[in-house]
Design an enzyme around this catalytic site. Structure first.
Site, mmCIF file in Angstrom:
data_model
loop_
_atom_site.group_PDB
_atom_site.id
_atom_site.type_symbol
_atom_site.label_atom_id
_atom_site.label_comp_id
_atom_site.label_asym_id
_atom_site.label_seq_id
_atom_site.Cartn_x
_atom_site.Cartn_y
_atom_site.Cartn_z
ATOM 1 N N ASP A 1 0.844 -1.180 0.000
ATOM 2 C CA ASP A 1 0.000 0.000 0.000
ATOM 3 C C ASP A 1 0.890 1.244 0.000
ATOM 4 O O ASP A 1 1.878 1.302 0.740
ATOM 5 C CB ASP A 1 -0.861 -0.029 1.266
ATOM 6 C CG ASP A 1 -1.882 1.083 1.298
ATOM 7 O OD1 ASP A 1 -2.743 1.104 0.404
ATOM 8 O OD2 ASP A 1 -1.819 1.921 2.223
ATOM 9 N N GLU B 1 1.525 0.186 -4.966
ATOM 10 C CA GLU B 1 1.052 1.459 -5.511
ATOM 11 C C GLU B 1 2.263 2.386 -5.609
ATOM 12 O O GLU B 1 2.819 2.760 -4.569
ATOM 13 C CB GLU B 1 0.028 2.093 -4.574
ATOM 14 C CG GLU B 1 -1.266 1.328 -4.445
ATOM 15 C CD GLU B 1 -2.229 2.006 -3.461
ATOM 16 O OE1 GLU B 1 -3.383 2.254 -3.849
ATOM 17 O OE2 GLU B 1 -1.825 2.287 -2.316
#
Ligand code: CA
Length: 700
Positions: A366, A397
């Site tokens: 994340d 990400e």
């Protein structure tokens, strides 16, 4: 992304030193009388060689190591004057039955050893600084009490389900088809046919769904053909009360105990070993059914700043601005300070722990953009060394929500730095996503499949994995690109298409023909791009959240997979299933070497919304088709697309007949079919709002 403030009682006594670090002028007390007088000075010190010389500890034995005849507690708390261990007989006991001072060792380590197994006991620490005590659980704990406020001593071998010792990931498959799933979403629906006691739990993966006539649960996943399940966070998080009712819901991006599974997915939260065993059972069941498991990990921030990490080493684990405020590149109130030695050790050790102890096959980071290239490459290196090159998958990400003061000399693991990342580390491609279906921020803004204009070039770049410099970054290899059009964040694909094509008054439950066609074309496109395939669970049956674009705490009813839709949207499910089967058969698309981009040839724009290209499909593994020819037609009319002339010539030069047989392997209505293509004088006809994939059969 950002959770609501959690359970106040979770953290208990916050401690007398509350805020002392946060005032820029108060100074931090460091053992051996090292006092820093400003935030800037402290931050520089934490990243310095001087700090590492005194406090960097590379041992892999932090936490409570428990075997038959011994239990060893080791904590890293470099600024404390004294540490006390407190032992409890259960997770809720008010009084400790033993409080004992720990021995200070080198490098900020505190140690205490018992010549017996303390398996099943609970513990916490009192960290004494400047004459005041702060209670904390152990950030390295592998077990915890209900809601995670107290740590648990666990002899991990006692938590293995039967046969776990021989549990292995299925052999590496032809292609990475990643299915993004939330544990509760999977089985909360009554129509899943999962027994009520297991609905929303780890255990739901271990039993068949009994619906009588349509596959759900694990049977459905197997039939779909995906090769990886990517599970939203299932380390212990703070936003759901584990003692509360089943109607609570959260995505779980708010870590409390990084190395312990979340309790609300377990059938019993009182005994801290149950969550560990049941989590392992889930992974074992996925492996048995031929599916690898990816864990969503959130090392960029914690549930709140007042974490166990903070209590163990105030100020060290977080990034602060010079005015003493917390950096907030995560938009969740605090950023973990990746780039400092003991922070990086903590993150890398945690990943290795899940890979070893739980047999996790990959990790999705994340807001990876808040971590560093150096740390990500280090993790890939450690995983490769321990498990074999490329055996464990990493992707994340490649962005952050805002700027964050990174450590000097480090590179943020952002998209712009993709070329510095190991070519095994993947990045979500927002460029591919937005080119295909439009902005995630503006509901009405269309992409290529739903009426957007001028996107032909971007689509051809996406096809080649952006390797040819089509965006503001250059990946090292197409294998770094994670192609997708929907994930837990933002609108589901169905909702985005409905909103952009029919406006806000639209009915999300209506099966619009044009939306169905756009959905199929969107899938057809990213399934024929170089890189990896990723999709949100339910995208294949028109998953809707009724226009809700941030459902992180919206309740299980809006979030859960609605299994009846697998029947109602059976045509779409079959189409995805076909695309999955077909992709696995085509080595030209499964290639994960740096040469993959060169397989794409003759990208051509034929008109508004119409592009074509060829793929060299030759490979060492046998495939009936040597060449592929692909057309995307997003326009409103049928197009006849000519095969490239030079291609016809090359067949002749290679001594083959010019009567090469081209077969249709997929079109707008069917994927993984095989019928001879019928050309008109003008070329191959391609229906509006659809794609076609042709294969040239070898030796014909
Ligand atoms: Ca929890």
């Amino acid at each position: 992304m950002c959770p609501e403030a959690g359970l106040a009682e979770l953290y208990g006594n916050r401690g007398a030193c509350k805020g002392s670090f946060l005032l820029p002028c108060s100074g931090i007390f460091v053992r051996r009388e090292k006092v820093k007088n400003s935030i800037a000075e402290s931050m520089a010190f934490f990243a310095s060689k001087e700090f590492d010389a005194d406090f960097r500890y590379d041992g892999k034995d932090l936490g409570a190591g428990c075997r038959d005849n011994s239990t060893v507690f080791r904590a890293w708390s470099p600024f404390a004057e004294k540490l006390e261990l407190r032992l409890y007989r259960d997770g809720t006991a008010k009084e400790a039955f033993l409080v004992k001072e720990m021995q200070a060792e080198e490098k900020g380590i505190w140690r205490l050893e018992f010549p017996e197994s303390l398996h099943g006991m609970y513990y916490d620490y009192l960290v004494w600084t400047d004459g005041k005590a702060v209670r904390t659980a152990d950030p390295y704990a592998v077990g915890c009490s209900c809601n995670g406020g107290r740590s648990m001593v666990v002899d991990l071998r006692k938590t293995d389900p039967a046969g776990f010792e021989s549990d292995q990931a299925p052999a590496a498959c032809e292609e990475r088809i990643i299915y993004e799933l939330h544990i509760k979403d999977f089985s909360y629906d009554v129509q899943s046919g999962i027994p009520q006691a297991y609905r929303g739990k780890y255990k739901a993966f271990t039993v068949p769904g009994e619906t009588g006539w349509y596959p759900t649960g694990m049977e459905y996943l197997k039939k779909l053909g995906i090769t990886y399940v990517h599970l939203l966070p299932f380390f212990d998080y703070g936003s759901v009360d584990e003692a509360g009712d089943d109607g609570q819901f959260n995505w779980g991006y708010d870590p409390v105990n990084y190395n312990v599974p979340e309790g609300s997915y377990a059938t019993d939260t009182k005994d801290g070993t149950v969550r560990i065993r049941e989590c392992k059972e889930m992974i074992q069941a996925l492996h048995k059914n031929g599916i690898r498991v990816i864990m969503d990990v959130v090392y960029n921030h914690t549930h709140q700043e007042d974490s166990w990490l903070q209590r163990m080493a105030p100020g060290y684990y977080y990034r602060y601005r010079e005015d003493g405020s917390l950096a907030n590149g995560s938009a969740c109130g605090n950023d973990i300070a990746a780039g400092r030695s003991m922070v990086d050790n903590y993150i890398a050790d945690s990943v290795m722990y899940w890979a070893r102890e739980y047999h996790i096959d990959g990790f999705r980071f994340d807001l990876m953009g808040l971590l560093t290239v150096e740390l990500m490459n280090r993790i890939q290196g450690e995983l490769d060394e321990a498990f074999g090159k490329g055996e464990k998958l990493l992707y994340g990400e490649p962005w952050s929500a805002d700027d964050s003061p990174m450590e000097k000399g480090t590179k943020a693991a952002q998209k712009r730095n993709a070329g510095y990342l190991h070519d095994g580390i993947g990045i979500f491609s927002d460029d591919t996503r937005d080119a295909i279906k439009g902005s995630v921020f503006y509901a009405e803004e269309p992409g290529f499949v739903n009426g957007g204009e001028g996107l032909e070039k971007a689509i051809l770049h996406a096809v080649a994995g952006w390797k040819n410099g089509g965006a503001a970054f250059e990946p090292r290899s197409c294998s770094q690109i994670v192609n997708y059009v929907s994930a837990h964040d933002n609108f589901t694909l169905w909702d985005k298409l409905v909103l952009s094509m029919h406006g806000e008054e639209a009915d999300f439950d209506r099966q619009y023909g044009d939306v169905l066609a756009a959905n199929k074309l969107a899938a057809f496109i990213y399934f024929t791009c170089q890189g990896n395939v990723f999709f949100q669970a339910g995208e294949e049956f028109g998953r809707t959240k009724h226009g809700e674009d941030n459902s992180y705490c919206s309740g299980p009813e809006i979030n859960m997979l609605q299994w009846r839709r697998t029947i109602e949207y059976g045509e779409l499910v079959d189409y995805y299933r076909g695309l999955i089967r077909l992709r696995k058969k085509l080595p030209g698309l499964c290639d994960k070497t740096p040469a993959a981009a060169e397989r794409i040839m003759d990208g051509k724009i034929h008109g508004e919304g119409v592009v074509s290209f060829r793929i060299d499909n030759r490979a060492s593994r046998p495939s009936p088709w040597e060449e592929l020819f692909i057309v995307y037609n997003a326009s409103d009319r049928e197009w006849n697309v000519r095969m490239p002339e030079q291609e016809v010539r090359s067949f002749k030069e290679s001594g083959e007949t010019d009567q090469a047989v081209w077969e249709i392997l997929a079109d707008g209505s069917e994927a993984d079919c095989c019928r001879e293509a019928e050309f008109t004088e003008e070329g191959i006809p391609v229906a509006p709002h659809s794609g076609v994939l042709l294969g040239r059969r070898k030796g014909m």
